[in-house]
Design an enzyme around this catalytic site. Structure first.
Site, short mmCIF file in Angstrom:
data_model
loop_
_atom_site.label_atom_id
_atom_site.label_comp_id
_atom_site.label_asym_id
_atom_site.label_seq_id
_atom_site.Cartn_x
_atom_site.Cartn_y
_atom_site.Cartn_z
N ASP A 155 -16.61 12.47 43.39
CA ASP A 155 -17.13 11.20 42.90
C ASP A 155 -16.47 10.09 43.70
O ASP A 155 -15.42 10.28 44.31
CB ASP A 155 -16.83 11.05 41.41
CG ASP A 155 -17.53 9.85 40.76
OD1 ASP A 155 -18.46 9.30 41.37
OD2 ASP A 155 -17.12 9.47 39.65
N PHE A 182 -20.07 6.21 39.39
CA PHE A 182 -21.18 7.00 38.84
C PHE A 182 -21.89 7.85 39.90
O PHE A 182 -23.11 7.90 39.92
CB PHE A 182 -22.20 6.10 38.13
CG PHE A 182 -21.61 5.03 37.26
CD1 PHE A 182 -20.54 5.29 36.42
CD2 PHE A 182 -22.11 3.74 37.29
CE1 PHE A 182 -19.99 4.30 35.61
CE2 PHE A 182 -21.57 2.73 36.49
CZ PHE A 182 -20.51 3.01 35.65
N HIS A 183 -21.12 8.55 40.75
CA HIS A 183 -21.72 9.35 41.81
C HIS A 183 -21.26 10.82 41.76
O HIS A 183 -20.84 11.37 42.77
CB HIS A 183 -21.36 8.78 43.18
CG HIS A 183 -21.90 7.43 43.45
ND1 HIS A 183 -21.43 6.62 44.48
CD2 HIS A 183 -22.88 6.71 42.85
CE1 HIS A 183 -22.09 5.47 44.48
NE2 HIS A 183 -22.97 5.51 43.50
N PRO A 184 -21.32 11.51 40.62
CA PRO A 184 -20.87 12.90 40.60
C PRO A 184 -21.81 13.82 41.39
O PRO A 184 -23.03 13.77 41.22
CB PRO A 184 -20.88 13.25 39.11
CG PRO A 184 -21.92 12.36 38.52
CD PRO A 184 -21.82 11.08 39.30
#
Length: 540
Positions: free
Chosen positions: A297, A473-475
């Site tokens: 992330d 918010f980039h998993p």
């Protein structure tokens, strides 16, 4: 509880998020193929899914957000973070930042170097072009006529122009298009909007396709488990309210529930690390160690500076007359602050002269707040959030319980490597250098976060990063693509699960390494490319 049997479908797509919407649309183009899409969330029939600034109301709302939480993170000084994921058709593209960002050519060339043919920049660029309906028109870099609408922002701020000028004074070149394969520079983000309205994957792909008689969407459907006969996925069991259904797949099951949701479904189905499954009393269908591992992330350091002599959204928001004007401007012109993405100005640069390519991205906002869901500050301010584009920390997603309603464990392990702590410190130093440039000094910036009391040593800055760092918010990466020799590889280069036939994963979880920028557009590309792989393999 009795299980009701539904029809047999050629394809079952689990998850109507960014990738799932695109996969469903492409597969259902063949009128001979019967496609079922299962979405745990509801329809996007809420005004805040469509007005761009609605993310402020959608994030953290149980109607639209799974409202996950991370474990307490040692690298964040024991804090747990809210971890939003979209719970609606369109998935996170219905609540995200709307920033259209492919990443860097080197990201995809690296994927190919890992033993993944077909994933180099030259391979994926045609799919990015085919995906798009781009305001810049048709070119060797962009496409038109696709379902992924990309437009320029419809609001500008003098304070952001000042930040852009300061970046150039720091030596960062201007960049009018971050999506050429080299995103170094400063400029305004392009956004997934159409005439001032959010353009999600549901609006661009799924909803137009629902007119087809061979495509069925079931909302409110939570998948309990995949049905695996021997080593072949043959269907799914899912719950709608208090009823349980079983659907069969004559062709393939496509898992597109995202980097968190796909892991939950796989592990509930007995696919994953045997040690985790056995401890929960789940029968092990296939011991696949990589499912849930390799979580990556982007962690951002949210620096906030008070400013004077310029307008920001803070004071505009707290003025009733100005708020009314914002609404009127949007109603009449589809312009103004209500069209704003969470971040408008981007800066991609390097933390050192010897760094081969940009390793930091700044999201710059003409506003400030303590955290999403809370009011904007009453003083005029800007937020300059820098994130490490290539983190080396790796985390895990895992089940706490086999129960369908149980939230998963999410352990990101932020700042767990020396490299990531060093880059976090360099980002704060770089932010302070940016603010000292003449174009921003005229606004009398005053550091609010991390605060002037934080010293300039790497130890002090890394500790401060743990205090102010938060997810962007980039998993990705929890069911990674990899070669046969990679012990953590879950899928091959054609997105087929290695241990189970008839099952593909097509979503952000398959990324072996995170892309250098916002991850929604790469996920959309994976959806389009993955759907075509299904067609190609069926024709063979």
């Amino acid at each position: 509880m009795a299980i009701e049997t539904t029809d047999t479908f050629d394809y079952i797509v689990i998850g109507a998020g960014t990738a799932g919407c695109i996969v469903a649309e492409r597969l259902s183009r063949d009128p001979a193929s019967k496609v079922l899409v299962l979405e745990a969330g509801g329809n996007d029939n809420w005004i805040w899914f469509h007005i761009p600034v609605g993310y402020l109301f959608a994030i953290g709302n149980e109607r639209s957000d799974w409202r996950f939480q991370t474990d307490r993170e040692p690298g964040l000084n024991g804090r747990s973070l809210a971890y939003p994921r979209g719970k609606v058709i369109g998935g996170s593209s219905a609540i995200n930042a709307m920033i259209a960002m492919r990443g860097q050519a080197a990201d995809y060339d690296h994927w190919q170097s890992l033993g993944l043919p077909g994933w180099a920049w030259s391979d994926v660029l045609p799919w990015f072009r085919k995906l798009e309906d781009h305001f810049l028109g048709e070119s060797n870099l962009h496409g038109t006529g696709g379902g992924w609408r990309v437009e320029p922002p419809r609001v500008r701020w003098g304070v952001l122009d000042a930040v852009a000028q300061a970046a150039q004074e720091l030596g960062v070149p201007p960049n009018q298009d971050f999506n050429t394969g080299d995103n170094e520079g400063v400029g305004y983000f392009h956004v997934n909007q159409k005439r001032g309205r959010r353009w999600s994957a549901a609006r661009g792909f799924l909803k137009p396709a629902l007119k087809r008689s061979n495509l069925r969407l079931q909302t409110g459907a939570t998948v309990e488990r995949l049905i695996v006969d021997g080593k072949k996925a043959s269907g799914v069991e899912y719950r709608v309210g208090d009823r349980v259904f079983r659907a069969k797949a004559a062709g393939e099951v496509i898992l597109s529930a995202g980097a968190i949701g796909s892991v939950q479904i796989l592990q509930r189905s007995g696919l994953g690390p045997a040690s985790i499954l056995s401890a929960l009393g789940i029968e092990v269908t296939a011991d696949i160690p990589g499912i849930g591992e390799n979580l990556q992330d982007h962690l951002q350091q949210r620096a906030i500076y008070k400013v004077t002599g310029t307008r920001t959204l803070n004071e505009t928001y707290h003025s009733l007359p100005r708020r009314g004007m914002m609404g009127l401007e949007y109603l009449l012109l589809r312009r103004g602050p209500l069209t704003m993405a969470p971040s408008q100005l981007g800066i991609f640069t390097r933390t050192g002269k010897n760094v081969a390519r940009p390793d930091v991205q700044f999201h710059v906002q003409p506003l400030s707040l303590d955290r999403f869901g809370e009011p904007l500050h009453r003083f005029p301010a800007i937020t300059i959030s820098g994130c490490n584009l290539t983190p080396t920390s790796r985390g895990q997603v895992y089940l706490h319980s086999p129960e369908i309603d149980a939230k998963p464990g999410i352990r990101c392990n932020y700042l767990s490597t020396d490299h990531d702590r060093h880059i976090a410190a360099e980002i704060i130093r770089l932010t302070r250098r940016l603010v000292r440039q003449p174009s921003l000094q005229r606004l009398s910036p005053e550091e609010y976060l991390p605060g002037p009391s934080v010293g300039d040593s790497t130890e002090a800055l890394a500790a401060a990063a743990g205090d102010i760092g938060t997810t962007i918010f980039h998993p990705v990466g929890t069911a990674k693509m990899g070669s046969e020799s990679d012990p953590l590889a879950v899928v091959d280069e054609r997105l087929r699960v290695r241990a189970v036939t008839g099952l593909r994963i097509i979503d952000a979880s398959v990324m072996p390494t995170i892309t250098s920028g916002n991850t929604n557009t790469p996920t959309a590309m994976i959806g389009l490319k993955g759907a075509e792989m299904i067609h190609e393999d069926r024709r063979r």
